[in-house]
Design an enzyme around this catalytic site. Structure first.
Site, PDB file in Angstrom:
ATOM      1  N   HIS A  18       2.717  -1.502  10.088  1.00 18.71           N
ATOM      2  CA  HIS A  18       0.504  -2.029  10.782  1.00 18.71           C
ATOM      3  C   HIS A  18       0.132  -3.302  10.589  1.00 18.71           C
ATOM      4  O   HIS A  18      -1.164  -3.093  11.497  1.00 18.71           O
ATOM      5  CB  HIS A  18      -0.613  -1.559   8.879  1.00 18.71           C
ATOM      6  CG  HIS A  18       0.094  -0.018   8.827  1.00 18.71           C
ATOM      7  ND1 HIS A  18       0.223   1.045   9.356  1.00 18.71           N
ATOM      8  CD2 HIS A  18       0.432   0.278   7.161  1.00 18.71           C
ATOM      9  CE1 HIS A  18      -0.084   1.802   8.334  1.00 18.71           C
ATOM     10  NE2 HIS A  18       0.971   1.797   7.220  1.00 18.71           N
ATOM     11  N   ASP A  69       7.521   6.953   1.430  1.00 16.72           N
ATOM     12  CA  ASP A  69       6.066   7.447   1.343  1.00 16.72           C
ATOM     13  C   ASP A  69       6.654   8.577   1.818  1.00 16.72           C
ATOM     14  O   ASP A  69       5.702   9.715   1.673  1.00 16.72           O
ATOM     15  CB  ASP A  69       5.463   6.992   1.385  1.00 16.72           C
ATOM     16  CG  ASP A  69       4.848   5.758   2.595  1.00 16.72           C
ATOM     17  OD1 ASP A  69       6.324   6.861   3.971  1.00 16.72           O
ATOM     18  OD2 ASP A  69       4.254   5.361   3.179  1.00 16.72           O
TER      19      ASP A  69
END
Length: 344
Positions: free
Chosen positions: A159, A284
């Site tokens: 990110h 995830d």
């Protein structure tokens, strides 16, 4: 497959994060690494190696210098102003405000922050530097002839853009790896992001380039963080037009649909003619992850590891997300073991 790891990741110990309107214990915890290390040992994989130091040149090749100066100094400046607790942004240069670089540390936090989920703590910068070195050590091993290597790094990175942190990320480890490979002889490098969340930072840094192909399978940004990037119509710009492939998927996606998207990504990587693959390995996508919305099972991770192995490329695995802590070791090592089984 060699694994590289640094215990310096423990220097980052966030007290809490803002989630669903409450301050809760951080999902991105040091214990994530402990479970992966235990799983590596239990499965008989190589003992992790500590990296050497690689300096700042690989970082400054992809991140803005003023942003790096901010990260290196923010904690001391925050404490010097008398603040208690972790440094957290609370104002941003929104659409109705001027987008200028302020001098006050409180304002700079918002200027350089993607979101309020990620606090800066004592030791964050040192941990981020160690994660970068872990990644570069794994990349160097592959450049030296190893077929693959695993960078067990924390904090994660995908990110982090050229000039912003957020989503638990500060330096973009996968981007640093890809650029390092380019700077050391690889003409065409691919980055495959399999984390549930779109790698907005990776996309931003390479968006106008045609020497690094970026592709990401992720939750539809209409419903999932980071919301403002990751749509299918974002295909690159300028020289990079056609060199970014986003494959957003709906909430509740199961492995069959996810694997179909993976095959689309792998075909695009082959068509690009990549000489080296960097995998942003977020697990995830697991069905029980507390902050994600896909439905992959632990066995699915083994299968897609095999699919990655069939691609036949020198591969650097770079650890990203995964917050079902009890299962993160099993799921991560299943990918690596599946890859190893296919490559022999």
């Amino acid at each position: 497959m060699k694994t590289y790891y640094s215990p310096k990741h423990r220097l980052r110990q966030p007290k809490a994060e803002l989630h669903d309107g409450q301050w809760v214990p951080s999902f991105e915890s040091p214990e994530r690494m402990d479970h992966i290390l235990e799983a590596l040992k239990a499965r008989g994989l190589d003992e992790p190696l500590e990296p050497g130091g690689y300096g700042m040149d690989p970082v400054l090749a992809v991140h803005d210098a003023d942003y790096i100066e901010f990260l290196a100094s923010v904690w001391e400046r925050w404490v010097a102003k008398g603040h208690q607790g972790d440094a957290v942004p609370n104002i941003w240069p929104a659409r109705t405000l001027r987008d200028i670089r302020p001098q006050a540390i409180e304002a700079q936090l918002g200027y350089y922050a993607l979101a309020s989920d990620t606090t800066l703590t004592e030791g964050t910068w040192q941990a981020a530097l160690a994660a970068k070195d872990v990644t570069l050590a794994a990349t160097e091993a592959v450049l030296a002839g190893d077929s693959s290597a695993f960078a067990l790094c924390r904090p994660p990175g995908h990110h982090a853009s050229s000039s912003q942190f957020g989503g638990y990320c500060f330096l973009n480890n996968a981007v640093i790896a890809a650029q390092y490979a380019r700077d050391h002889g690889k003409q065409r490098v691919a980055v495959l992001d399999v984390d549930f969340h779109h790698g907005n930072g990776t996309q931003e840094i390479f968006y106008r380039r045609n020497d690094v192909f970026t592709t990401s399978l992720h939750g539809d940004p209409e419903h999932a963080f980071p919301f403002f990037l990751g749509r299918a119509d974002e295909t690159g710009a300028g020289a990079g037009e056609g060199f970014n492939l986003n494959l957003p998927l709906p909430n509740g996606t199961t492995y069959r649909a996810w694997a179909d998207a993976l095959e689309t990504a792998l075909t695009a990587i082959e068509d690009f003619g990549a000489e080296l693959l960097v995998v942003s390995l977020g697990v995830d996508t697991f069905e029980n992850d507390p902050i994600s919305l896909f439905k992959l099972t632990s066995d699915d991770f083994s299968d897609y590891g095999k699919r990655l192995g069939r691609l036949g490329l020198p591969t650097v695995f770079v650890m990203e997300g995964g917050y079902a802590v009890a299962e993160i070791g099993t799921n991560t090592v299943n990918v690596l073991a599946g890859f190893n089984a296919e490559r022999g």
